[in-house]
Design an enzyme around this catalytic site. Structure first.
Site, PDB file in Angstrom:
ATOM      1  N   HIS A  93       1.246  -9.465   4.343  1.00 57.18           N
ATOM      2  CA  HIS A  93       0.084  -8.568   4.352  1.00 57.18           C
ATOM      3  C   HIS A  93      -0.584  -8.611   2.976  1.00 57.18           C
ATOM      4  O   HIS A  93      -0.582  -7.632   2.238  1.00 57.18           O
ATOM      5  CB  HIS A  93       0.535  -7.148   4.706  1.00 57.18           C
ATOM      6  CG  HIS A  93      -0.577  -6.233   5.133  1.00 57.18           C
ATOM      7  ND1 HIS A  93      -0.596  -5.600   6.352  1.00 57.18           N
ATOM      8  CD2 HIS A  93      -1.704  -5.827   4.499  1.00 57.18           C
ATOM      9  CE1 HIS A  93      -1.680  -4.846   6.445  1.00 57.18           C
ATOM     10  NE2 HIS A  93      -2.365  -4.963   5.322  1.00 57.18           N
ATOM     11  N   GLU A 104      -4.456  -1.894  14.228  1.00 61.04           N
ATOM     12  CA  GLU A 104      -5.104  -0.934  13.335  1.00 61.04           C
ATOM     13  C   GLU A 104      -6.370  -0.411  13.988  1.00 61.04           C
ATOM     14  O   GLU A 104      -7.190  -1.177  14.484  1.00 61.04           O
ATOM     15  CB  GLU A 104      -5.470  -1.560  11.981  1.00 61.04           C
ATOM     16  CG  GLU A 104      -4.294  -1.959  11.129  1.00 61.04           C
ATOM     17  CD  GLU A 104      -4.724  -2.526   9.768  1.00 61.04           C
ATOM     18  OE1 GLU A 104      -5.871  -2.252   9.329  1.00 61.04           O
ATOM     19  OE2 GLU A 104      -3.922  -3.249   9.159  1.00 61.04           O
ATOM     20  N   PHE A 145      -6.826   7.197   5.100  1.00 59.58           N
ATOM     21  CA  PHE A 145      -6.797   7.014   6.546  1.00 59.58           C
ATOM     22  C   PHE A 145      -5.629   7.753   7.201  1.00 59.58           C
ATOM     23  O   PHE A 145      -5.480   7.702   8.416  1.00 59.58           O
ATOM     24  CB  PHE A 145      -6.680   5.524   6.878  1.00 59.58           C
ATOM     25  CG  PHE A 145      -7.943   4.738   6.699  1.00 59.58           C
ATOM     26  CD1 PHE A 145      -8.772   4.471   7.779  1.00 59.58           C
ATOM     27  CD2 PHE A 145      -8.306   4.248   5.452  1.00 59.58           C
ATOM     28  CE1 PHE A 145      -9.939   3.733   7.626  1.00 59.58           C
ATOM     29  CE2 PHE A 145      -9.466   3.504   5.282  1.00 59.58           C
ATOM     30  CZ  PHE A 145     -10.287   3.248   6.374  1.00 59.58           C
ATOM     31  N   GLU A 192      -5.499   2.079  -0.772  1.00 62.58           N
ATOM     32  CA  GLU A 192      -6.306   1.213   0.086  1.00 62.58           C
ATOM     33  C   GLU A 192      -6.871   0.069  -0.748  1.00 62.58           C
ATOM     34  O   GLU A 192      -7.422   0.293  -1.831  1.00 62.58           O
ATOM     35  CB  GLU A 192      -7.449   1.995   0.743  1.00 62.58           C
ATOM     36  CG  GLU A 192      -7.008   2.913   1.870  1.00 62.58           C
ATOM     37  CD  GLU A 192      -6.468   2.163   3.079  1.00 62.58           C
ATOM     38  OE1 GLU A 192      -6.901   1.008   3.306  1.00 62.58           O
ATOM     39  OE2 GLU A 192      -5.609   2.723   3.795  1.00 62.58           O
ATOM     40  N   TYR A 223     -12.236  -1.511  13.711  1.00 61.63           N
ATOM     41  CA  TYR A 223     -12.739  -0.250  13.185  1.00 61.63           C
ATOM     42  C   TYR A 223     -14.188   0.024  13.564  1.00 61.63           C
ATOM     43  O   TYR A 223     -14.548   1.162  13.822  1.00 61.63           O
ATOM     44  CB  TYR A 223     -12.635  -0.239  11.654  1.00 61.63           C
ATOM     45  CG  TYR A 223     -11.228  -0.225  11.131  1.00 61.63           C
ATOM     46  CD1 TYR A 223     -10.576   0.971  10.842  1.00 61.63           C
ATOM     47  CD2 TYR A 223     -10.527  -1.408  10.915  1.00 61.63           C
ATOM     48  CE1 TYR A 223      -9.278   0.989  10.355  1.00 61.63           C
ATOM     49  CE2 TYR A 223      -9.233  -1.410  10.432  1.00 61.63           C
ATOM     50  CZ  TYR A 223      -8.610  -0.209  10.156  1.00 61.63           C
ATOM     51  OH  TYR A 223      -7.325  -0.195   9.681  1.00 61.63           O
ATOM     52  N   ASN A 243      -1.379 -10.721   8.471  1.00 57.69           N
ATOM     53  CA  ASN A 243      -2.374  -9.683   8.694  1.00 57.69           C
ATOM     54  C   ASN A 243      -3.728 -10.169   8.195  1.00 57.69           C
ATOM     55  O   ASN A 243      -3.887 -10.534   7.031  1.00 57.69           O
ATOM     56  CB  ASN A 243      -1.998  -8.399   7.946  1.00 57.69           C
ATOM     57  CG  ASN A 243      -3.022  -7.300   8.167  1.00 57.69           C
ATOM     58  OD1 ASN A 243      -3.090  -6.714   9.248  1.00 57.69           O
ATOM     59  ND2 ASN A 243      -3.842  -7.027   7.159  1.00 57.69           N
ATOM     60  N   GLN A 244      -4.689 -10.202   9.102  1.00 59.03           N
ATOM     61  CA  GLN A 244      -6.085 -10.512   8.802  1.00 59.03           C
ATOM     62  C   GLN A 244      -6.296 -11.813   8.026  1.00 59.03           C
ATOM     63  O   GLN A 244      -6.947 -11.836   6.977  1.00 59.03           O
ATOM     64  CB  GLN A 244      -6.742  -9.341   8.069  1.00 59.03           C
ATOM     65  CG  GLN A 244      -6.765  -8.074   8.898  1.00 59.03           C
ATOM     66  CD  GLN A 244      -7.405  -6.882   8.202  1.00 59.03           C
ATOM     67  OE1 GLN A 244      -7.438  -5.794   8.750  1.00 59.03           O
ATOM     68  NE2 GLN A 244      -7.906  -7.066   7.001  1.00 59.03           N
ATOM     69  N   GLN A 251       0.793  -1.216   0.000  1.00 62.54           N
ATOM     70  CA  GLN A 251       0.000   0.000   0.000  1.00 62.54           C
ATOM     71  C   GLN A 251       0.828   1.270   0.000  1.00 62.54           C
ATOM     72  O   GLN A 251       0.379   2.296  -0.515  1.00 62.54           O
ATOM     73  CB  GLN A 251      -0.936  -0.003   1.212  1.00 62.54           C
ATOM     74  CG  GLN A 251      -1.980  -1.105   1.172  1.00 62.54           C
ATOM     75  CD  GLN A 251      -2.811  -1.162   2.421  1.00 62.54           C
ATOM     76  OE1 GLN A 251      -2.509  -1.918   3.333  1.00 62.54           O
ATOM     77  NE2 GLN A 251      -3.858  -0.364   2.496  1.00 62.54           N
TER      78      GLN A 251
END
Length: 503
Positions: free
Chosen positions: A150, A399, A462, A453, A339, A195-196, A50
């Site tokens: 990621h 995050e 962001f 993003e 979030y 990540n995630q 990113q």
């Protein structure tokens, strides 16, 4: 009651009253970073794909996201070829972090930059870049918190054997992770394997709206193939095994010498019932198990949640006894990205002949990333859930952030006071959770910079720091929120008259 006993009781009563008044006064007074435990880490983050740019420079080869974008699947037609160009501006960026007072910077290593073909030769230019970035951070007193993966799988591995869908991924990822430990672990003391990993299987293999675009009708369209009823669970299983493998390597060969910690970062949305119906309340609990427990339950208990076992059945891979032993406890901390809240309703899965992850969970709800609402109380619910259900593990909030409106696309915008308000609400909620026993040890704003993003390109921003994407030099500038966060990091108060913790 004797006079002495009465005096003792009176004294104790006065002490209790003073303690209670002190607690009330503390809630009413302004919050500062010094109210958090000693050693609590505050930072901001990014990810390689990113923020770096330099997509075809110095030996980097395509990732599955490069391919996805180049095939025209970004709604706004944008790409990350240059983005914020941190590859060429890392010294300037680290100086900004230092000037703001960050304790730490969370970033990821691009697998296609470090090992362009996914396995085999290390790219010396990639190695040089990450060594330089890490050294620059440490020289400025900023901790590097590194995510190993990621979303940016080397396209070469996707082409060769189908990427994460194949168990061969586990070995290649483990070898890549060891390259990271071996070359950077003398300075990096905080590692996250993925990540995630509870999101990538859904976007890439159920809905098919993210690479590698695998899905089946009616859950996604225009896919390259796939089976939405089975592949998300297979992919998640491989990610879980790859995580455990990397942690095992780190603990056996590097941790004692290097003195670091290793964990994993999950997306942790909080699900609430859409109505006061009992069925919707049950759906919210069930969805939290499917979403959070999908990874946390095996990490803590060694197997998938019972509700997933019963509802998914044979389509959910088995965790063998030996794998369970490797997976259970394979973390020193849990990273969470939080979030917003999703309000869900129950649906009757028995009426559905075709099934995917959400049908299996028996819920429906709206996931609206473009219109994030401030429900800071949800962070308290998340942290309390982790405390009660999973043994209160050490937590890093990796995050938490708010995006500018898409209306400002292409414009330089300093005025982002609502971002400051949003973050203040979550910091206040975080403080209350820590005071109530949450084992949270760090907080990172997403994101340090405006950048590309996933799925949204440059329409959502962001960043605490803006980037002029119309300028070849990618000029950085501090938004109001960056100055606000810097003031907090340097000991300034979060003013109670501007409290947003109840939003």
């Amino acid at each position: 009651m004797a006079t002495g006993e009465l005096a003792l009781v009176s004294s104790l009563f006065i002490v209790v009253v003073f303690l209670l008044l002190g607690a009330v006064a503390r809630e009413a007074s302004a919050l500062t970073r010094h109210d958090f435990p000693e050693g609590f880490v505050f930072g901001a983050g990014s990810s390689a794909f990113q923020v770096e740019g330099a997509a075809a420079e110095d030996g980097r080869k395509p990732s599955i996201w490069d391919t996805f974008i180049n095939q025209g699947y970004m709604p706004d037609g944008s790409n990350a070829d240059v983005s914020a160009d941190q590859y060429h501006h890392y010294k300037e960026d680290v100086k900004l972090m230092y000037d703001m007072g960050l304790d730490a910077y969370r970033f990821s290593i691009a697998w296609p930059r470090l090992i362009p073909d996914g396995r085999g030769e290390i790219n010396p230019k990639g190695l040089e870049y990450y060594n330089n970035l890490i050294d620059e951070l440490i020289m400025h007193g900023i901790q590097p918190h590194v995510t190993i993966y990621h979303f940016d799988l080397p396209q070469a591995l996707q082409d060769e054997y189908g990427g994460i869908l194949s168990p061969r991924f586990i070995e290649d990822y483990s070898a890549y992770a060891e390259v990271c430990f071996k070359n950077f672990g003398d300075r990096v003391k905080h590692w996250a394997t993925f990540n995630q990993p509870n999101i990538e299987p859904i976007g890439g293999f159920d809905a098919g709206d993210r690479p590698p675009r695998r899905c089946s009708y009616p859950f996604g369209t225009n896919c390259t193939g796939g089976d939405s009823s089975t592949e998300p669970y297979i992919v998640a299983h491989h990610l879980l095994l790859a995580h455990a493998s990397a942690v095992s390597i780190y603990r056996q060969k590097y941790q004692a010498i290097q003195g670091g910690q290793i964990g994993i970062t999950l997306m942790v949305r909080w699900h609430e019932p859409y109505t006061d119906k009992t069925a919707d309340a049950a759906a919210a609990i069930r969805m939290n198990e499917f979403h959070i427990g999908w990874f946390l339950h095996p990490l803590v208990h060694g197997d998938y949640p019972p509700v997933m076992r019963s509802r998914v059945g044979v389509r959910l891979p088995s965790i063998t006894a030996s794998d369970s032993e490797k997976i259970r406890g394979s973390f020193d901390f849990i990273g969470i990205n939080h979030y917003y809240v999703i309000f869900v309703q129950s649906i009757d899965a028995n009426e559905q002949k075709l099934r995917d992850y959400y049908i299996d969970a028996g819920v429906q709800g709206e996931d609206d990333t473009e219109n994030i609402q401030c429900h800071s109380w949800s962070l308290g619910k998340v942290l309390n859930h982790l405390k009660l259900e999973y043994g209160n593990p050490p937590v890093m909030i990796h995050e938490n952030g708010y995006s500018d409106s898409p209306d400002i696309f292409g414009k330089i915008n300093y005025n982002d006071d609502f971002r400051s308000a949003f973050l203040q609400g979550y910091l206040e909620a975080l403080y209350l959770s820590v005071r109530n026993g949450s084992n949270t040890r760090g907080y990172f704003v997403w994101s340090m910079f405006d950048m590309f993003e996933f799925l949204y390109g440059y329409r959502l921003r962001f960043g605490l720091c803006g980037v002029d994407f119309t300028a070849a030099a990618r000029t950085r500038y501090l938004k109001n929120s960056a100055r606000w966060y810097s003031g907090f990091l340097r000991g300034g108060e979060l003013r109670p008259e501007k409290s947003y913790a109840t939003l």
